[in-house]
Design an enzyme around this catalytic site. Structure first.
Site, PDB file in Angstrom:
ATOM      1  N   HIS A  17     -11.651  41.952  -0.463  1.00 26.03           N
ATOM      2  CA  HIS A  17     -12.134  40.635  -0.035  1.00 26.03           C
ATOM      3  C   HIS A  17     -13.591  40.652   0.390  1.00 26.03           C
ATOM      4  O   HIS A  17     -14.031  39.765   1.113  1.00 26.03           O
ATOM      5  CB  HIS A  17     -11.299  40.111   1.146  1.00 26.03           C
ATOM      6  CG  HIS A  17      -9.998  39.503   0.740  1.00 26.03           C
ATOM      7  ND1 HIS A  17      -9.009  40.213   0.130  1.00 26.03           N
ATOM      8  CD2 HIS A  17      -9.528  38.238   0.834  1.00 26.03           C
ATOM      9  CE1 HIS A  17      -7.975  39.424  -0.108  1.00 26.03           C
ATOM     10  NE2 HIS A  17      -8.273  38.220   0.305  1.00 26.03           N
TER      11      HIS A  17
ATOM     12  N   GLU B 167      -5.609  30.623  -9.777  1.00 23.18           N
ATOM     13  CA  GLU B 167      -7.029  30.549 -10.155  1.00 23.18           C
ATOM     14  C   GLU B 167      -7.240  30.362 -11.649  1.00 23.18           C
ATOM     15  O   GLU B 167      -8.211  29.736 -12.074  1.00 23.18           O
ATOM     16  CB  GLU B 167      -7.779  31.800  -9.676  1.00 23.18           C
ATOM     17  CG  GLU B 167      -8.117  31.799  -8.191  1.00 23.18           C
ATOM     18  CD  GLU B 167      -6.971  32.235  -7.300  1.00 23.18           C
ATOM     19  OE1 GLU B 167      -5.943  32.725  -7.841  1.00 23.18           O
ATOM     20  OE2 GLU B 167      -7.081  32.103  -6.075  1.00 23.18           O
TER      21      GLU B 167
END
Lengths: 327, 320
Positions: free
Chosen positions: A131, A62
Site C-alpha cells: 500500500h 477495479e
C-alpha cells in the site's frame, strides 16, 4: 480575481463540483465515493448535492471501474473514475493500458476516451509493502494516456479541471500525505484551467536545477532552504505532468546552472530521473558540468517499521547531499 | 414471434454466405502472407452472428472479441474496407492500424473487436451505463467466447450490470473450446447460463447457435428483457469449423467431431429452410451466391490496390 488559501483536498473538491455543475455528462464513480464521501473526503457531500445517478458507488472491482469508464466515455459521457489508491490500479492495468490508452488509436480515431482516473499515491504512512507505492511513472510509459501529478492546491485545481475537460484519458494522481497542504487558489473563476503538460518553475535559482514533482517538492524545498544558508541557490522545477512531459524549462535551466538533480518518491530503476537524465544528455549535454544525479526511494519494497520506512524514502538531507555532489 | 419473410431470409442468407466466402478468402490471403498477425475465422458460427445482428433494434449496440469479421460484415460494414484492414491498408476500416481483431464502425453502433479475452466486457457495461444515464432505450449485446467467462472481467462486469441495472445482453458464443481447452475442462459450471443465478440476473436460454432463426428469436426476446428489466446471460451453442486461429494444430479435437458439426452447417440449414418454405427460391439463392463471389473479388481487388499507411498515419490518433 479573488484568491483564497485552501487545501489540496478543497481544491480537488471545488474542481470536481464546478465541472459537474458545468457539464451534465461529467459524473463520479468509484469505491466509497458516495455514501462514505470519499476515503480522503474529497467527495463529501456530493451524493446529496448531485444524487446517486452522478455519484456512483461501485463494488471493490477495479477492473470494471476502469473498464466501464472507458465504455461510458466512448459512448459520450465524461467519467471521473476513482481508484482508491494507485496500488489498486495494478489490478486495473489491462483496462487502463490496453483499452483506455488505446481505443482512440487502434480504431483510427473513431472513438475518444475522455476518462479521468483519480487516485492517490505515496508511502511514508506505515502501510506496508503493498500500500505504499509511488508508481505513477509506470503509467507514463504508455502513449495514449496522460499522467498528472499536482503538488499544490493551485495546481491541483487547475490541472483537475484541465483533465476533466480534455478529450484524452488522464491518470490524475494525488499524494495521500499532501491533501492538507495549502496555497492560494482563484475562487471566483469557474474557468480557471491550467494547460495540460506544462511544467512550472516553483523556485528560481542559479546554481543547480532540481527537477521534481509532488512529494519531491517538499523535500526539495526544504533542501533549497538549507542550501540557501550556505549561499547555494537551487532552482526547483515542478514537472506537474509526467505525460505530456515538458522538459523545455529544464533544458533552459541547465544552460544556466549546468547541474541537475532529479528528486522523486518512485523506485530507482527506470524512473523519472532516468528519463530526465537521458533527455538532458540529448538536449543539453554540452552544458552539463557534472553527471545528472538522482534521488529516489531505495530499491526495496517499503517496510512497515517507521524508522526503516523513512530510511528507504528520500528526504531533504538526501537532496542536499546529492546537490553537493554535483556542485 | 412472427416468422421472417422471404426477403429477410434471403438477406440473412446473403450475409452468411458473404461471411463464409470472406473468411475462406482471408485464409488464402493469410497463407500467401498478405494478411499478417493473428487471424481468427468465423466459419461455422455465422448463424450466431447474423442471428444476433438481425435482432438488434435501431439504436442498440453490439461489441465483441477478436473473432469479429462476421459481426463487422453483418452490421453492414463494406467488405472492401474490411478486407483492406485485413491487408493493412490505409483504406481499411481502422486505417490499417487495427487489423483483423480491431474492426469497428461507430456509425453502426458496432463498438469493435477486442484482443484481450474479456477486456471488452466492462466497456459494454459502460456503453450500457450511458443509455441508463441518459434514459435512452438502448440495449448493448456483448458477445464473448466461452473462454471469456473465466476471467475476472466476467465476474466484475456481470455483477456491476446487476447492481446498476444495466441493459446488457451478455451473450456467450459457446463454441466448445477456449483456444484448445474444452469448456468442461475450464469451467466448474460448464452450463454457463447457470452463473446468472450467482449475480442475481436473468438466466437466459442456451440456444442452438447453428440455427439462424432460433438465434434471432432468442436474442430478440433477450433484448426486450434487457430493455425492460436489465441484464440477462444467454448462450449460443455453436462450433468453429476451423482452428482457433491460423496455424492451430487442433490436437484437442478429432476429425470425426469436426465432421459431425460440419454436417449441420448453419448455412446449409438456412438454405434448406428457405427452399422448404418458398418454392423456386433456389434460383434466388444461387443468384446470391454468385453475387457474393463477385463482391469478395471486388473487395480483394480494392484492398490489394489500396495504398499502405504512411508515417503520418503511424503517428496520428495517439491522442485526440
Amino acid at each position: 480575481m479573488t484568491e483564497k488559501s485552501i487545501t489540496i483536498r478543497e481544491a480537488l473538491s471545488s474542481a470536481l463540483r464546478e465541472e459537474m455543475q458545468r457539464d451534465e455528462r461529467v459524473f463520479i464513480m468509484g469505491e466509497e465515493v458516495g455514501v462514505w464521501g470519499g476515503t480522503y473526503a474529497v467527495t463529501r457531500g456530493f451524493l446529496d448535492e448531485f444524487g446517486a445517478r452522478r455519484v456512483r458507488d461501485t463494488p471493490i472491482s477495479e477492473m470494471v471501474i476502469a473498464g466501464s469508464a472507458v465504455g461510458a466515455a466512448m459512448a459520450g459521457l465524461r467519467p471521473i473514475a476513482e481508484i482508491m489508491t494507485i496500488n489498486f490500479a495494478f489490478v486495473a492495468m489491462d483496462a487502463i493500458i490496453n483499452h483506455m490508452a488505446k481505443v482512440h488509436y487502434m480504431f483510427n480515431g473513431q472513438f475518444t476516451c475522455p476518462v479521468v482516473i483519480r487516485t492517490t499515491t505515496g508511502g511514508g504512512k506505515q502501510l506496508g509493502a503493498t500500500h505504499s507505492h509511488a508508481p505513477e511513472v509506470i503509467f507514463a510509459h504508455f502513449p495514449g494516456l496522460y499522467v498528472a501529478v499536482p503538488g499544490t492546491a493551485y495546481d491541483a485545481k487547475g490541472m483537475l479541471k484541465a483533465a476533466i475537460r480534455d478529450d484524452n484519458p488522464v491518470l490524475f494522481v494525488e499524494h495521500s500525505t499532501m491533501l492538507q497542504r495549502r496555497s492560494a487558489v482563484p475562487v471566483d473563476d469557474a474557468d480557471f484551467v491550467l494547460p495540460v503538460g506544462k511544467s512550472d518553475i516553483k523556485r528560481p535559482g542559479k546554481d543547480v536545477t532540481i527537477v521534481t514533482y509532488q512529494k519531491g517538492l517538499e523535500w526539495s524545498g526544504q533542501a533549497a532552504d538549507l542550501l540557501a544558508q550556505e549561499g547555494i541557490e537551487a532552482e526547483i522545477i515542478d514537472l506537474r505532468w509526467l505525460r505530456p512531459l515538458d522538459l523545455e524549462p529544464v533544458f533552459e535551466s541547465v544552460r544556466k546552472t549546468n547541474r541537475v538533480v532529479v528528486v522523486e518518491e518512485s523506485l530507482p530503476h527506470f524512473n523519472v530521473g532516468a528519463e530526465v537524465a537521458a533527455q538532458v544528455m540529448d538536449q543539453a549535454f554540452d552544458y552539463l558540468d557534472a553527471p545528472v544525479k538522482r534521488v529516489s526511494a531505495m530499491d526495496v519494497p517499503l517496510p512497515y517499521a517507521s524508522n526503516i520506512e523513512m530510511m528507504a524514502l528520500p528526504d531533504a538531507q538526501k537532496v542536499v547531499k546529492a546537490v553537493k555532489e554535483v556542485l | 414471434m412472427a416468422a421472417p419473410g422471404k426477403e429477410t431470409l434471403l438477406e440473412w442468407y446473403r450475409t452468411m454466405v458473404l461471411i463464409r466466402r470472406f473468411e475462406e478468402r482471408c485464409a488464402e490471403l493469410y497463407q500467401q502472407g498478405k494478411i499478417g498477425g493473428f487471424l481468427h475465422l468465423y466459419i461455422g458460427q455465422e448463424a450466431t452472428g447474423v442471428g444476433i445482428v438481425s435482432a438488434l433494434r435501431k439504436n442498440d449496440h453490439v461489441i465483441t472479441a477478436y473473432r469479429d469479421h462476421g459481426i463487422a460484415l453483418a452490421v453492414g460494414m463494406d467488405p472492401k474496407h474490411v478486407m483492406a484492414e485485413m491487408l493493412g491498408k490505409r483504406t481499411g476500416t481502422s486505417g490499417g492500424k487495427g487489423g483483423s481483431m480491431h474492426l469497428a464502425d461507430r456509425s453502426r453502433n458496432f463498438w469493435g473487436g477486442y484482443g484481450i479475452v474479456g477486456g471488452h466486457l466492462p466497456l459494454a457495461a459502460g456503453i450500457a451505463l450511458k443509455a441508463r444515464y441518459l434514459e435512452q432505450d438502448e440495449v448493448v449485446v456483448c458477445m464473448m467466447g466461452d473462454g471469456a467467462t473465466n476471467i475476472g472481467y466476467f465476474h466484475e462486469s456481470l455483477n456491476l450490470s446487476a447492481i446498476w441495472d444495466l441493459p446488457v445482453v451478455w451473450l456467450v458464443e459457446n463454441n466448445g473450446y477456449g483456444m484448445g481447452t474444452a469448456v468442461d475442462r475450464a469451467s466448474g459450471q460448464p452450463e454457463i447460463v447457470k452463473r446468472a443465478i450467482g449475480y442475481g440476473i436473468k438466466e437466459g436460454p442456451r440456444i442452438d447457435g447453428m440455427d439462424t432463426l432460433a438465434v434471432h428469436d432468442a436474442v430478440s426476446e433477450a433484448i426486450a428483457h434487457a430493455s425492460k428489466h436489465g441484464p440477462i446471460l444467454m448462450e449460443s451453442l455453436t462450433y468453429r469449423f476451423e482452428g482457433h486461429s491460423m496455424g492451430d494444430p487442433e490436437r484437442y479435437r478429432t476429425k470425426d467431431e469436426v465432421a459431425r458439426y460440419t454436417e449441420g452447417d448453419p448455412i446449409g440449414r438456412l438454405r434448406g429452410y428457405i427452399i422448404d418454405q418458398y418454392k423456386g427460391a433456389a434460383k434466388n439463392l444461387e443468384a446470391i451466391e454468385q453475387e457474393v463471389v463477385k463482391t469478395i473479388a471486388e473487395a480483394v481487388e480494392f484492398a490489394e490496390d489500396s495504398p499502405v499507411p504512411t508515417y503520418d498515419d503511424l503517428v496520428s490518433h495517439v491522442y485526440a
